[in-house]
Design a protein around this motif. Structure first.
Motif, PDB file in Angstrom:
ATOM      1  N   VAL A 164      57.960  12.967-117.373  1.00 53.85           N
ATOM      2  CA  VAL A 164      58.888  13.894-116.728  1.00 53.85           C
ATOM      3  C   VAL A 164      58.252  14.344-115.408  1.00 53.85           C
ATOM      4  O   VAL A 164      57.118  14.822-115.384  1.00 53.85           O
ATOM      5  N   LEU A 165      58.992  14.176-114.322  1.00 53.01           N
ATOM      6  CA  LEU A 165      58.487  14.482-112.982  1.00 53.01           C
ATOM      7  C   LEU A 165      59.466  15.395-112.254  1.00 53.01           C
ATOM      8  O   LEU A 165      60.607  15.568-112.674  1.00 53.01           O
ATOM      9  N   LYS A 166      58.997  15.959-111.129  1.00 53.46           N
ATOM     10  CA  LYS A 166      59.868  16.757-110.262  1.00 53.46           C
ATOM     11  C   LYS A 166      59.851  16.148-108.867  1.00 53.46           C
ATOM     12  O   LYS A 166      58.826  15.642-108.422  1.00 53.46           O
ATOM     13  N   THR A 167      60.985  16.223-108.185  1.00 55.92           N
ATOM     14  CA  THR A 167      61.078  15.720-106.820  1.00 55.92           C
ATOM     15  C   THR A 167      60.088  16.492-105.938  1.00 55.92           C
ATOM     16  O   THR A 167      59.679  17.602-106.302  1.00 55.92           O
ATOM     17  N   PRO A 168      59.690  15.928-104.792  1.00 57.09           N
ATOM     18  CA  PRO A 168      58.700  16.611-103.950  1.00 57.09           C
ATOM     19  C   PRO A 168      59.004  18.080-103.629  1.00 57.09           C
ATOM     20  O   PRO A 168      58.100  18.913-103.690  1.00 57.09           O
ATOM     21  N   PRO A 169      60.281  18.484-103.361  1.00 59.27           N
ATOM     22  CA  PRO A 169      60.528  19.909-103.112  1.00 59.27           C
ATOM     23  C   PRO A 169      60.507  20.756-104.400  1.00 59.27           C
ATOM     24  O   PRO A 169      60.708  21.961-104.354  1.00 59.27           O
ATOM     25  N   LEU A 170      60.278  20.089-105.546  1.00 61.91           N
ATOM     26  CA  LEU A 170      60.230  20.741-106.865  1.00 61.91           C
ATOM     27  C   LEU A 170      61.573  21.333-107.282  1.00 61.91           C
ATOM     28  O   LEU A 170      61.633  22.274-108.059  1.00 61.91           O
ATOM     29  N   THR A 171      62.670  20.743-106.781  1.00 57.30           N
ATOM     30  CA  THR A 171      64.006  21.280-107.059  1.00 57.30           C
ATOM     31  C   THR A 171      64.725  20.555-108.191  1.00 57.30           C
ATOM     32  O   THR A 171      65.639  21.107-108.780  1.00 57.30           O
ATOM     33  N   PRO A 202      56.016  11.397-106.350  1.00 57.06           N
ATOM     34  CA  PRO A 202      55.587  12.268-107.457  1.00 57.06           C
ATOM     35  C   PRO A 202      54.929  11.493-108.604  1.00 57.06           C
ATOM     36  O   PRO A 202      54.013  11.993-109.259  1.00 57.06           O
ATOM     37  N   LEU A 203      55.381  10.255-108.828  1.00 57.74           N
ATOM     38  CA  LEU A 203      54.747   9.411-109.840  1.00 57.74           C
ATOM     39  C   LEU A 203      53.309   9.113-109.424  1.00 57.74           C
ATOM     40  O   LEU A 203      52.379   9.221-110.232  1.00 57.74           O
ATOM     41  N   MET A 204      53.128   8.769-108.170  1.00 54.37           N
ATOM     42  CA  MET A 204      51.782   8.474-107.645  1.00 54.37           C
ATOM     43  C   MET A 204      50.879   9.708-107.783  1.00 54.37           C
ATOM     44  O   MET A 204      49.711   9.596-108.125  1.00 54.37           O
ATOM     45  N   VAL A 214      50.753  14.938-102.644  1.00 56.38           N
ATOM     46  CA  VAL A 214      52.104  15.072-102.093  1.00 56.38           C
ATOM     47  C   VAL A 214      52.318  16.542-101.758  1.00 56.38           C
ATOM     48  O   VAL A 214      51.956  17.420-102.542  1.00 56.38           O
ATOM     49  N   THR A 215      52.917  16.798-100.592  1.00 59.04           N
ATOM     50  CA  THR A 215      53.246  18.186-100.246  1.00 59.04           C
ATOM     51  C   THR A 215      54.543  18.559-100.958  1.00 59.04           C
ATOM     52  O   THR A 215      55.324  17.681-101.340  1.00 59.04           O
ATOM     53  N   GLY A 263      60.778  17.658 -95.311  1.00 59.16           N
ATOM     54  CA  GLY A 263      59.716  17.018 -94.534  1.00 59.16           C
ATOM     55  C   GLY A 263      58.418  16.813 -95.292  1.00 59.16           C
ATOM     56  O   GLY A 263      57.340  16.936 -94.716  1.00 59.16           O
ATOM     57  N   ASN A 264      58.485  16.482 -96.573  1.00 59.14           N
ATOM     58  CA  ASN A 264      57.271  16.288 -97.352  1.00 59.14           C
ATOM     59  C   ASN A 264      56.528  15.022 -96.956  1.00 59.14           C
ATOM     60  O   ASN A 264      57.106  14.077 -96.426  1.00 59.14           O
ATOM     61  N   ARG A 265      55.224  15.063 -97.231  1.00 55.80           N
ATOM     62  CA  ARG A 265      54.337  13.963 -96.852  1.00 55.80           C
ATOM     63  C   ARG A 265      53.435  13.628 -98.037  1.00 55.80           C
ATOM     64  O   ARG A 265      53.324  14.392 -98.972  1.00 55.80           O
ATOM     65  N   MET A 266      52.767  12.485 -97.929  1.00 57.48           N
ATOM     66  CA  MET A 266      51.804  12.099 -98.957  1.00 57.48           C
ATOM     67  C   MET A 266      50.629  11.393 -98.307  1.00 57.48           C
ATOM     68  O   MET A 266      50.731  10.896 -97.192  1.00 57.48           O
ATOM     69  N   ARG A 267      49.513  11.336 -99.051  1.00 56.00           N
ATOM     70  CA  ARG A 267      48.367  10.534 -98.628  1.00 56.00           C
ATOM     71  C   ARG A 267      47.647  10.060 -99.881  1.00 56.00           C
ATOM     72  O   ARG A 267      47.776  10.661-100.953  1.00 56.00           O
TER      73      ARG A 267
END
Length: 135
Positions: free
Chosen positions: A13-20, A113-115, A123-124, A129-133
């Protein structure tokens, strides 16, 4: 694949980057190959499982934060984003990591979010405008 992503009976179970929004991810066999199955409400998306290692390698090489740039398949992806890379002819699979025609987009929304959950990326979690590294 050394990752524990879950099964249809017990998905991650995951949440989208904005956590919405919440969604699930699991691995299933399709045509004799493992695929990532992403379920968002009643919508089911499939992604090439190679995207995990390929995206991680690309982010490591990139070496810095990269904008996610999530977009539906029918909309163009912003250049230089994770979404654009996930459909680019220059990526390791030569195009889309999304496998269901019409629902191949949103790579930049559901794979990061899986990564992060697998410990492969940061992940921000801003409203936009979320980003990842790579980790």
């Amino acid at each position: 694949m050394p990752y524990s992503i879950g099964t249809k009976q017990n998905p991650m179970v995951l949440k989208t980057p904005p956590l919405t929004s919440e969604y699930t991810m699991h691995v299933e066999e399709k045509d004799g190959k493992p695929v990532l199955v992403c379920t968002v409400g009643k919508t089911v998306l499939h992604y090439n499982i190679a995207c995990i290692d390929d995206l991680h390698a690309m982010l490591k090489q990139h070496g810095d934060w990269m904008e996610l740039g999530s977009a539906d398949e029918q909309k163009p992806a912003k250049e230089g984003t994770v979404e654009a890379w996930g459909r680019a002819a220059s990526n390791p699979v030569g195009g889309w990591y999304g496998l269901k025609k019409g629902l191949r987009g949103r790579f930049g929304m559901y794979i990061p979010p899986l990564m992060e959950a697998l410990g492969l990326a940061e992940v921000t979690h801003e409203a936009k405008g979320n980003r990842m590294r790579a980790r």
